[in-house]
Design a protein around this motif. Structure first.
Motif, short mmCIF file in Angstrom:
data_model
loop_
_atom_site.label_atom_id
_atom_site.label_comp_id
_atom_site.label_asym_id
_atom_site.label_seq_id
_atom_site.Cartn_x
_atom_site.Cartn_y
_atom_site.Cartn_z
N THR A 336 37.37 -57.82 43.43
CA THR A 336 37.43 -56.50 42.79
C THR A 336 38.49 -56.65 41.79
O THR A 336 39.54 -57.45 41.66
CB THR A 336 38.00 -55.55 43.77
N TYR A 338 40.13 -53.72 38.50
CA TYR A 338 39.99 -52.74 37.35
C TYR A 338 41.35 -51.88 37.64
O TYR A 338 41.97 -51.43 36.62
CB TYR A 338 38.77 -51.64 37.79
N ASN A 419 39.39 -49.90 48.15
CA ASN A 419 39.32 -49.96 46.97
C ASN A 419 40.59 -48.75 46.42
O ASN A 419 40.70 -47.96 46.76
CB ASN A 419 38.14 -49.15 46.33
N GLU A 478 33.99 -47.42 45.05
CA GLU A 478 34.66 -48.03 43.65
C GLU A 478 35.20 -46.94 42.55
O GLU A 478 34.19 -46.00 42.20
CB GLU A 478 33.74 -49.15 42.99
N TRP A 530 26.51 -52.80 45.46
CA TRP A 530 27.82 -53.24 44.81
C TRP A 530 28.27 -52.74 43.38
O TRP A 530 28.50 -53.29 42.50
CB TRP A 530 27.76 -54.77 44.64
N ARG A 532 29.89 -51.46 40.29
CA ARG A 532 31.14 -51.57 39.72
C ARG A 532 31.55 -51.09 38.41
O ARG A 532 30.57 -51.31 37.55
CB ARG A 532 31.78 -53.22 39.64
N THR A 595 28.07 -59.04 43.46
CA THR A 595 29.54 -58.49 43.40
C THR A 595 30.16 -58.38 41.91
O THR A 595 30.98 -59.18 41.62
CB THR A 595 30.49 -59.24 44.30
N SER A 597 32.02 -57.60 38.46
CA SER A 597 33.31 -57.09 37.87
C SER A 597 33.32 -57.21 36.55
O SER A 597 33.07 -58.04 35.91
CB SER A 597 34.58 -57.48 38.86
#
Length: 604
Positions: A336, A338, A419, A478, A530, A532, A595, A597
């Motif tokens: 993860t 951000y 998250n 997310e 997933w 993102r 996944t 990102s």
């Protein structure tokens, strides 16, 4: 490849604008206001002499004081139409007219200062000759300055090009002479891009792919915007424009909407004819471009390489970021990023319960060498000093500066998939009814919950954000970059691991009813999962996700990373604001890619 200049002329239209009157007074042009000088030898801008005063345009003196003032400035184009083709730009002459306080007007083109406005393209010479950009088009603004006055002229430039990938001039001529038939039964079927896609303009060029069942050996692909038409001729079953060709039509300044068509025909080279003509769909594929809006890269985990690969925004290929070949162990499952863009929370090791570690975006190999904390999923706070990690049905809070555990979060059910919001105020997680095999990643009957982050490493009450209907699960929450939205996955009667029925949804942090992103999901049973976030630009929020859908002719059932642009204004009204998705260019089509990102490049 040959670019041929063979289109008909297209207009450039110039509109003149006049500047407002300034209070500044022009200095005495004739020598300390001497009236006799004005009548004998004084000169004025535009080359007129004082003795010509009153003879018409081009003079400018007063009868008594010999002082005049520049009061207005305008510009105009000599030609109202001009043709530009690829690398052969058209041009037109601009003229500036200056008006004096006595009502006379001079041609001041030669003494004025010309320039192209900062957001426009092309060049303009000191004599006012404007040349359009060689590989772009759209509304352009020309600026002119004279005697402290300024004016601007708006110019619409247009560009056309033919990209001949076959190299047969007779074929090109035949195509131009043919009026295509528009019928579904003989037209190539466009597979990619999807109709109504919202494409990041700053991504690498999309590969146009189609299915032809008519035995055609010649195809004509056309991109048309408000200002630009680019046509390619090929014998292949796909076409990828070059970066310059794509940017010409994709730059939102050139017109955000693109109409794409694919025609098919059978070229008989022996007779130099298209015996059956050309055929295409009655409907064009409608595309829209928007800016991605931030430099950086899309990172994704591929189990084939046991690590994380990255595609820089605008790049044509992906590169290894950190994988087993450089770290000696699998890296990147359940990553993860951000809340803290310079850092990256990821898992390292074998099996679902690896070591949750922190990677520095600019130096992953060094930072990944440190110790880790056992977890399946983890998330960082914006400061990068706190981590929430899921480990066998418990969410733990760790202090990364002291490497100490600070306790657990007040959760309900089996908590997993934490998250942390970029504003630092919330932690979202999946509150699940059960798991398979005691694993955080195979959860059933999940709902979305949030917990407020309070001072002193304390927490507010556990609160339900979105409750799934019976037989469904909501999971993988997310937060958006502005912390106002939560994107997530839902499935029906499956656990959370690689669910075939997985679909994308979104809800506001205010708890409004969730919205299914049906346009992004596109088709059932594609394992759309997933989600993102990328940047939010205006009302458009970019979402990356993984999907097993086929990438047209190139993949068959393996996970790939896709991007959809979501109009958040529509979502605020309860409307599906997503668009059919775009395949992220550059990723490997032979691996499974999961996944994603987005890592935003940090300013220097």
């Amino acid at each position: 490849m040959r670019l041929r200049s063979c289109f008909c002329s297209v207009a450039i239209i110039a509109m003149g604008c006049t500047a407002a009157v300034h209070d500044d007074k022009k200095a005495d042009l004739l020598g300390a206001g001497d009236a006799s000088a004005s009548s004998d030898s004084g000169s004025v801008p535009g080359g007129s002499s004082g003795s010509d005063a009153g003879a018409g345009a081009g003079t400018g003196t007063t009868e008594d004081s010999g002082v005049t003032a520049a009061t207005a400035l305008s510009c105009r184009a000599d030609a109202s139409e001009i043709a530009s083709v690829w690398d052969i730009p058209g041009s037109t002459q601009f003229t500036a007219d200056g008006t004096w306080s006595d009502g006379t007007t001079d041609d001041v083109t030669a003494t004025a200062t010309w320039s192209v406005a900062p957001d426009s393209e092309g060049t303009i010479a000191p004599d006012g000759t404007y040349t359009a950009p060689p590989r772009n088009a759209g509304p352009m603004v020309i600026l002119v300055e004279w005697e402290g006055l300024t004016a601007e002229c708006s110019v619409d430039t247009r560009l056309e090009a033919t990209i001949d990938l076959v190299g047969d001039t007779a074929l090109e001529a035949a195509i131009r002479a043919t009026v295509p038939t528009l019928a579904v039964d003989c037209a190539p079927y466009v597979l990619y891009p999807y109709d109504r896609s919202r494409i990041p303009a700053d991504f690498f060029s999309p590969e146009v792919q189609w299915l032809d069942e008519q035995g055609h050996n010649t195809f004509v692909i056309t991109f048309e915007t408000e200002w630009i038409t680019i046509q390619a001729i090929t014998s292949a079953d796909s076409w990828t424009p070059t970066g310059d060709e794509w940017w010409a039509v994709a730059d939102p300044g050139s017109g955000r909407d693109i109409a794409m068509t694919v025609l098919g025909g059978h070229w008989d080279a022996s007779t130099g004819t298209l015996p059956d003509g050309l055929c295409g769909s009655p409907w064009s594929t409608e595309l829209t471009t928007e800016y991605w809006g931030a430099p950086g890269a899309v990172l994704y985990w591929t189990p084939d390489a046991q690590g994380i690969w990255k595609v820089d925004i605008g790049a044509e290929t992906a590169d290894a970021w950190a994988d087993i070949s450089t770290t000696g162990q699998c890296v990147g499952c359940h990553s993860t990023n951000y809340a803290n863009p310079p850092l990256f929370a990821t898992a390292r090791g074998t099996g679902g319960y690896g070591a949750s570690v922190i990677a520095e975006v600019t130096d992953p190999l060094t930072s990944l060498a440190g110790g880790g904390r056992e977890a399946s999923f983890s998330a960082l706070d914006p400061s990068g000093t706190r981590m929430v990690r899921a480990d066998r049905g418990v969410l733990y809070l760790d202090d990364l500066t002291t490497d100490a555990n600070l306790g657990t979060l007040p959760t309900t059910g089996w908590p997993t998939h934490p998250n942390w919001s970029p504003d630092g105020r919330w932690v979202a997680y999946s509150s699940c009814g059960s798991v398979s095999g005691g694993n955080d990643w195979t959860a059933f009957d999940c709902n979305l919950h949030i917990i407020e982050v309070l001072p002193g490493d304390t927490w507010g009450p556990d609160t339900a954000l979105a409750i799934a209907p019976p037989n469904q699960s909501y999971y993988y929450p997310e937060f958006s970059p502005d912390s106002q939205w939560v994107a997530f996955t839902r499935n029906t009667n499956e656990d959370s691991y690689d669910a075939v029925t997985a679909e994308l949804m979104i809800t506001a942090l205010t708890g409004s009813p969730p919205v299914v992103l049906a346009n992004a999901n596109t088709q059932p049973n594609a394992t759309n999962s997933w989600p993102r976030w990328g940047p939010i630009v205006g009302d458009i929020g970019w979402l990356a996700f993984s999907s097993r859908r086929n990438y047209a002719l190139r993949t068959s059932g393996n996970h790939q990373v896709w991007v959809t642009g979501v109009d958040l204004a529509d979502v605020s009204s309860g409307i599906d604001g997503s668009a059919p998705p775009v395949w992220v260019p550059g990723q490997s089509i032979t691996t499974g890619n999961h996944t994603p990102s987005f890592i935003q490049t940090q300013p220097e």
